[in-house]
Design an enzyme around this catalytic site. Structure first.
Site, PDB file in Angstrom:
ATOM      1  N   HIS A 154       0.845  -1.203   0.000  1.00 58.38           N
ATOM      2  CA  HIS A 154       0.000   0.000   0.000  1.00 58.38           C
ATOM      3  C   HIS A 154       0.868   1.236   0.000  1.00 58.38           C
ATOM      4  O   HIS A 154       0.643   2.180  -0.753  1.00 58.38           O
ATOM      5  CB  HIS A 154      -0.920  -0.010   1.218  1.00 58.38           C
ATOM      6  N   HIS A 155       1.874   1.267   0.876  1.00 63.97           N
ATOM      7  CA  HIS A 155       2.862   2.340   0.833  1.00 63.97           C
ATOM      8  C   HIS A 155       4.120   1.915   1.574  1.00 63.97           C
ATOM      9  O   HIS A 155       4.108   0.917   2.309  1.00 63.97           O
ATOM     10  CB  HIS A 155       2.310   3.663   1.394  1.00 63.97           C
ATOM     11  N   GLN A 188       9.736   0.699   6.318  1.00 64.32           N
ATOM     12  CA  GLN A 188       8.389   0.296   6.727  1.00 64.32           C
ATOM     13  C   GLN A 188       7.546   0.043   5.476  1.00 64.32           C
ATOM     14  O   GLN A 188       7.499   0.882   4.580  1.00 64.32           O
ATOM     15  CB  GLN A 188       7.724   1.384   7.568  1.00 64.32           C
ATOM     16  N   HIS A 214       3.596  -1.112   4.356  1.00 66.59           N
ATOM     17  CA  HIS A 214       2.212  -1.355   4.768  1.00 66.59           C
ATOM     18  C   HIS A 214       1.596  -2.344   3.787  1.00 66.59           C
ATOM     19  O   HIS A 214       1.449  -2.049   2.601  1.00 66.59           O
ATOM     20  CB  HIS A 214       1.433  -0.029   4.775  1.00 66.59           C
ATOM     21  N   HIS A 271      -0.588  12.355   0.662  1.00 67.64           N
ATOM     22  CA  HIS A 271      -1.052  11.002   0.984  1.00 67.64           C
ATOM     23  C   HIS A 271      -2.348  11.062   1.775  1.00 67.64           C
ATOM     24  O   HIS A 271      -2.449  11.752   2.782  1.00 67.64           O
ATOM     25  CB  HIS A 271      -0.008  10.247   1.806  1.00 67.64           C
ATOM     26  N   HIS A 325      -6.053   8.188   2.314  1.00 67.02           N
ATOM     27  CA  HIS A 325      -6.667   6.936   1.910  1.00 67.02           C
ATOM     28  C   HIS A 325      -7.819   7.266   0.954  1.00 67.02           C
ATOM     29  O   HIS A 325      -7.730   8.217   0.192  1.00 67.02           O
ATOM     30  CB  HIS A 325      -7.095   6.146   3.138  1.00 67.02           C
ATOM     31  N   MET A 360      -5.973   9.106   6.455  1.00 64.43           N
ATOM     32  CA  MET A 360      -4.738   9.824   6.767  1.00 64.43           C
ATOM     33  C   MET A 360      -4.754  11.133   6.005  1.00 64.43           C
ATOM     34  O   MET A 360      -5.346  11.224   4.924  1.00 64.43           O
ATOM     35  CB  MET A 360      -3.497   9.017   6.373  1.00 64.43           C
TER      36      MET A 360
END
Length: 364
Positions: A93-94, A169, A171, A240, A242, A316
């Site tokens: 997703h990111h 990281q 997601h 960014h 959703h 977000m």
């Protein structure tokens, strides 16, 4: 051969976190390190690409955030000058790349979603240690292409930098593809140089907390004053959200000679287009006393309120501003967050903002 090259590069630029805990044969370390260095003794010409990838993970829980660390070689200063993503939106997703003083844990991978669900027996923690230096060096989503920084600009890591570790990281919003035991190595190829650079890069992340009411359009807003005695030169921005995000915009706010605040657009995007770093609309310096401000226009057709949070069912509101300084270090301020709606808006009497322009959200 690919594995061998990976090992070679890891000793030029970075020490894998596992290496730092004594799991690599020390008799091989000096040989590998010296052989590469002997091929190029000119520091001015030492450049490379380091593959910072997930170690073939197989997430099982939807909306899982996984982190993996690497320790930066503490004997040398390195300058990251570009990012080449190795990922697709069908899998990730990111992705975020953090610069940390210490990682959140000493594990090879851990759940770093903080507010998100974890798998049974799984190690959890923040991307960076609870009291360590933390900043975002790069962000990617929605099949964004590679990013090359302007000539002569780089993120300094390693020696003489607060960034001693890098943490990747990823997601994983959907995990259906992993149910048969498939694995993933999403990540980033880091383009770097050892040539000392005077223009040091930084990233300022503006974002909000808050709630979007059901069946309504809401503005999520944040703003912070630049109080440090530094001049920053913005060159790129990224947005960014959703699913509910329609437009995200960022501004520099400066008072003129008459004390009237003038709002200058830095960037404005539909956040559901590729979430890459775009060139800013205005590269004028941002100085002490200026404000940076961001707004996310959210449109909800849901019959429930939607809070800010880590999952695809949440929202977000993020505006990333990438910049460089001509001298000295980047801003100590790495993050600018507000409580968001319904508690915080630009026109609240205590924000220090006025002369707020009418911002048309429906056009870009």
């Amino acid at each position: 051969m690919a594995l061998l090259l990976f090992t070679f590069y890891s000793y030029i630029l970075l020490w894998n976190a596992i290496t730092s805990f004594g799991l690599v044969d020390p008799k091989l370390n000096n040989y590998q390190r010296n052989e590469i260095y002997n091929n190029n003794d000119d520091v001015e010409d030492r450049t490379g690409s380091f593959p910072f990838l997930m170690p073939f993970v197989s997430p099982k829980t939807p909306d899982l955030y996984l982190c993996t660390p690497i320790k930066v070689d503490p004997t040398t200063s390195y300058y990251i000058v570009g990012y080449k993503p190795n990922a697709t939106m069908n899998t990730a997703h990111h992705m975020l790349l953090y610069g940390c003083g210490e990682p959140g844990t000493t594990k090879e991978t851990w759940n770093c979603g903080e507010m998100s669900k974890s798998e049974p027996g799984e190690e959890t923690g923040s991307p960076c240690g609870p009291h360590s230096h933390s900043q975002i060096l790069y962000a990617w989503a929605r099949d964004a292409p590679r990013l090359d920084l302007p000539e002569g600009v780089g993120f300094k890591v390693g020696k003489d930098s607060q960034t001693k570790y890098l943490v990747l990281q990823v997601h994983y919003a959907h995990v259906d593809k992993f149910r048969g035991g498939a694995t993933d190595d999403s990540g980033i190829f880091l383009q770097y140089t050892e040539k000392p650079l005077k223009k040091l890069a930084g990233t300022l992340l503006l974002g909000t907390d808050g709630t979007i009411p059901a069946m309504r359009t809401e503005h999520m807003e944040a703003a912070c004053e630049i109080t440090e005695n530094k001049t920053i030169h913005p060159f790129a921005y990224r947005t960014h959200t959703h699913a509910l995000g329609k437009v995200v915009s960022g501004y520099r706010v400066r008072s003129n000679a008459q004390g009237v605040q003038e709002w200058t657009l830095l960037g404005k995007r539909d956040p559901l287009t590729p979430q890459m770093f775009y060139n800013v609309e205005d590269t004028s310096p941002i100085i002490t006393g200026d404000y940076v401000a961001a707004r996310c226009t959210m449109k909800s057709t849901r019959h429930r309120a939607t809070g800010i949070g880590p999952t695809s069912e949440d929202e977000m509101c993020n505006f990333y501003l990438m910049y460089y300084v001509d001298e000295g270090e980047p801003l100590d301020m790495k993050y600018c967050f507000s409580q968001g709606a319904p508690n915080y808006y630009w026109d609240n009497p205590d924000t220090g903002l006025h002369n707020i322009p009418h911002i048309e959200a429906s056009t870009l």
